[in-house]
Design a protein around this motif. Structure first.
Motif, PDB file in Angstrom:
ATOM      1  N   TYR A 139     -12.839  33.854  22.173  1.00  0.00           N
ATOM      2  CA  TYR A 139     -12.567  33.187  20.889  1.00  0.00           C
ATOM      3  C   TYR A 139     -11.952  31.824  21.190  1.00  0.00           C
ATOM      4  N   GLU A 166     -12.914  29.087  19.070  1.00  0.00           N
ATOM      5  CA  GLU A 166     -13.063  28.291  17.846  1.00  0.00           C
ATOM      6  C   GLU A 166     -11.715  28.102  17.160  1.00  0.00           C
ATOM      7  N   SER A 167     -10.861  29.122  17.195  1.00  0.00           N
ATOM      8  CA  SER A 167      -9.590  29.061  16.455  1.00  0.00           C
ATOM      9  C   SER A 167      -8.500  28.323  17.237  1.00  0.00           C
ATOM     10  N   ILE A 168      -8.791  27.950  18.469  1.00  0.00           N
ATOM     11  CA  ILE A 168      -7.784  27.232  19.263  1.00  0.00           C
ATOM     12  C   ILE A 168      -8.182  25.760  19.328  1.00  0.00           C
ATOM     13  N   GLU A 209      -1.026  29.338  22.704  1.00  0.00           N
ATOM     14  CA  GLU A 209      -2.242  29.981  22.197  1.00  0.00           C
ATOM     15  C   GLU A 209      -2.744  30.938  23.278  1.00  0.00           C
TER      16      GLU A 209
END
Ligand SMILES: Cc1cc2nc3c(=O)[nH]c(=O)nc-3n(C[C@H](O)[C@H](O)[C@H](O)COP(=O)(O)O)c2cc1C
Length: 164
Positions: free
Chosen positions: A60, A62-64, A30
């Motif tokens: 960012y 939140e997406s990881i 990621e």
């Protein structure tokens, strides 16, 4: 055991290293990305200056999802003798309780040890155990070479674990 390799990279050197680690470990990767502020990405020097005053850039995160991983590698470049601020932002944004973490940095010449110390402190304050760490010199090394150093380090770590 599910493994994750997280990295921040501006010019691709840490990314190349991370890809070697992930390949050898069979891990997912990621990439940490910085959020725009007032429609533009903050510059590296601006982020470094702000971090020295205690202000970290928004990233960012939140997406990881790190929840389902028990072993996590996290790395980034050295900026101004310190860990690149986006890496510290990401560490600060997450709950690291119970995670086994390996940290790595790339630098041209100096500051690697200090950056690793900062990352370890931030991670341990949030409940992680930092099991190992390494600083890599990236100056005059190709991305292929850095990738092979990532593979090599991952091999060493696996060997250590198997010997215990
Ligand atoms: C703003 C900035 C500050 C840097 N400061 C240092 C430093 O203090 N010490 C060092 O050895 N290298 C420094 N470098 C070089 C990077 O740490 C090195 O090139 C690194 O491998 C880049 O990783 P990346 O390609 O993943 O972004 C700096 C680079 C930038 C852009």
């Amino acid at each position: 055991m599910a493994k994750l390799v997280i990295f921040y990279s501006r010019s691709g050197r840490t990314k190349a290293l991370a890809s070697g680690i992930a390949q050898e470990m069979g891990a997912k990767t990621e990439e940490i990305r910085v959020k725009k502020v007032k429609n533009r990405l903050p510059g590296a020097m601006a982020m470094t200056g702000a971090a020295k005053k205690g202000k970290l850039p928004p990233v960012y995160h939140e997406s990881i999802a790190i929840e389902q991983f028990s072993e996590i590698f996290i790395g980034g470049p050295v900026w101004g003798g310190s860990a690149a601020p986006p890496v510290l932002s990401f560490i600060q944004d997450k709950d690291w309780k119970g995670k086994k973490v390996y940290t790595f940095v790339t630098c041209a010449l100096f500051g690697g040890k200090n950056a690793l110390r900062q990352m370890k402190k931030a991670l341990e304050e949030r409940g992680a155990s930092v099991l190992d760490e390494k600083d890599f010199r990236s100056l005059f090394k190709s991305k292929e070479h850095l990738k092979s150093e990532g593979i090599q380090w991952a091999k060493e770590l696996s060997r250590k674990v198997n010997n215990h």
